[in-house]
Scaffold this active site. Sequence first.
Site, mmCIF file in Angstrom:
data_model
loop_
_atom_site.group_PDB
_atom_site.id
_atom_site.type_symbol
_atom_site.label_atom_id
_atom_site.label_comp_id
_atom_site.label_asym_id
_atom_site.label_seq_id
_atom_site.Cartn_x
_atom_site.Cartn_y
_atom_site.Cartn_z
ATOM 1 C CG ASN A 180 12.366 -4.412 -3.042
ATOM 2 O OD1 ASN A 180 11.355 -4.277 -3.310
ATOM 3 N ND2 ASN A 180 12.878 -5.799 -2.648
ATOM 4 C CD GLU A 181 11.263 -6.190 0.579
ATOM 5 O OE1 GLU A 181 12.441 -7.288 1.659
ATOM 6 O OE2 GLU A 181 10.602 -5.929 0.841
ATOM 7 C CG ASP A 182 17.545 -0.422 0.108
ATOM 8 O OD1 ASP A 182 17.317 -1.954 -0.703
ATOM 9 O OD2 ASP A 182 17.657 -0.066 -1.352
ATOM 10 C CB SER A 185 8.346 -0.458 -4.021
ATOM 11 O OG SER A 185 7.666 -1.033 -3.412
#
Length: 846
Positions: free
Chosen positions: A431-433, A486
């Site tokens: 998530n958002e890395d 994502s």
Amino acid sequence: MTLSKQVLSKGWTFKDRDDELPDAWMPVPSVPSTVQQDLIANNRLEDPYIGFNELKARWVNEKAWVYRHVFQRPELPVGATAALVFDGLDTFAKVKLNGNTILQSSNMFLGHRVDITEALNLSEQTNVLEIEFDCAQLKAVELRSKDPNHKWHGFNGDMARLAVRKAQYHWGWDWGPVIMTAGIWREVRLEIYSARVEDLWPQTCLASSHETASVTATAKIDASDTEDWVARFSLTLSGREIACQDVAVCADQTARATFEVNKPELWWPHGYGAQTLYEVSVSLLCCGKEAHSLSKKFGIRSAEVVQQPDKHGKSFYFRVNGVDIFCGGSCWIPADSLLPSISAERYRNWIRLMVAGGQVMVRVWGGGIYEDDTFYDACDELGLLVWQDFMFGCGNYPTWPELLDSVRQETIFNVQRLRHHPSIVIYVGNNEDYQVQEQAGLTYDFEDKDPESWLKTDFPARYIYEKLLPDVVAEYSPSTFYHPGSPWGDGKVTSDPTVGDIHQWNVWHGSQEKYQIFDTLGGRFNSEFGMEAFPHMSTIEYFVENEADKHPQSQVLDFHNKADGHERRLATYLVENLRMATDLETYIYLTQVVQAETMMFGYRGWRRQWGDDRKCGGALLWQINDCWPTISWAIVDYFLRPKPAYYTVKRVMQPLAIGVRREHSDWSAVHATPPTQSRWEMWVASNRQEVVHGTVELRFLSVVTGRDLRAPAVFSNVAIVANGTTEITKGVIDHVVQPEPHVLAARLWIDGQIVARDVDWPQPFKYLDFADRGLEVRQQPGSVAGQHILLISSRKPVKCLVFEERENVRVSDSAMDIVPGDEQVVTVTGLDDSDSPLGYRYLGQE
């Protein structure tokens, strides 16, 4: 011998590791648990969810703890194995049996099986099991200090968290408290066996015609000698055996059976067909006697993510059993900061709520946990598709060899555990890395295809997302689609709306655009977007102790809202759109109106785009739930009380949804100058798989008087296209000719029944006079026990009629717009005749 199982849930004690006093040991009510739950049970800790108690509980985060259990010496037949099984230890755990270390773990997401046959004390009646949990918070800081060259960048919490394989939200998030749990967070048990089925994996292959399917069941066997063992496989449907096979166990300790199924009954997401589940079981036999058996439920279906070049860029949408699915739904965070407190029934109630709300997909977010089996079971049984993140969130993760090895074990363990669930249709790396990589300016050369070189850059976690994870998924669940992150789209900037998925936060975060233009901000798949709102008053009363603090700007309310800058952002969206209030109950309601409208504008527009060559493949709002009683983006609060946005999403996600909207006129940019003209348009969105015919009506109603300002436009026998969008009509409002503010009220009839409504209002609401609406809510006589029918009408248009939410009481609709001449019906269940009627309020109510 038959495998015996003893769950070790009772008889535990625990203490602060460094407390040497004789009375330091305290009883543990039950395992699984966390140290916080056990301290609360012993009156050593106040509920951290109330008031400022989270701060009073911070000392627990900095301690190490020891748990002890004494169990009776088990009967151990000759040749049998004794094993201790730990489904989850949180997080740095040293396990000792009779003073000898038998296991050391540093990964919360791993399960462990330890052969203790030789370690058992057979000369004594009892054995002593001790588990020491080191302090994860301090251990993380220590690990970070050992790698000073790594760039510890990220969002939310102490970046030392990146060094530890523990639920990342425990370090605090912009919706959750800092509660660093420790303890035996999943089941622990003692097993005695001569042989067992270690794993059972049903793989399905559905023919393109859907006329046949093959089911291959592979069993992995744990036995010292497999020569005499037979695996008996059975395939059942609805309790009826439809096939069986006896297979000799191979020398590699596996057994495999393949079943051909004619005219299989398929598994579908809800709203598209039945959630048929087959069951495969395997019994391990020796000389006709059963030693162990294992069963798995699974569904026969195909699932793919369609990514094809098109006029908008490259598509991103889901196709199940050959049917394109618009995946409207929500993102899911852990439902509690104290994870063992989530019961199977609570999980099921959450899934029921999402399904009842018309949601098709849930995204298990990467900063939480791989959820409990009961969560996925409920998704399978109720037909909710699962987007499953791997547990990496908002950070630049290090990749030293020991950590990579732990991640690999974690991934194998969880993919093996989850791969039989038909609800899981995608695995996603993080998530958002990749957003962290962009914002921190870390190295990312998409054209470099050498994984070993990625480990030498300042963004080494690319190796995890583009090498380690996809390799494991390909080996252990090859039919499930893998997506690196994502948001992510073929290595392009993560905000690119033409490819992959995006997180659209330019409403609330970012440039803080007006929510009325949300539909123009989307991408091919909108996997995060949101707007904050307060929970209902009953939830606030749970955590606000003092009456004097029950006002919108109290410190305790701000403390329970962890989002940076929430005061300014809430105030901005409120003051731009609504007339302000200072009393708490009205303020709560106004924040909920803004959230409901925001979700409606996003979902309504993006679902419409589904019909434009699948321009938008889905929308997953942030977020469905909370992990504690708080103020956040959740559309259902910690106590499962839906906020108004839940109902606006429900209406937009129904199988047939009508939409009407006028073009946005930015009143701020033109200094509140009224527009002279407004273009408008009306459409119908459908997920039905066949063309249906219906009647569409559009009325133009005065906000001031409630009268029709012109004759309704009626369209009869309209052919509504299957699984897409039908554009009905459009026009222009001339505000010079007709300056009176008015609503556009649309209705859709199918077979003489109204199946969908939508009302478009002049914006912003603060310019409208909502006095004297003439709303009437009356109960229909003759309601059955526990169910009440409410009939709702008005003389003038009413905005956002919201009913009170009570525990164990459900309303079929809320956050409703009511227009004259269109009586609406709401069903209330769970309300006894002796209960007081539900309260309600609407915009501008005096």
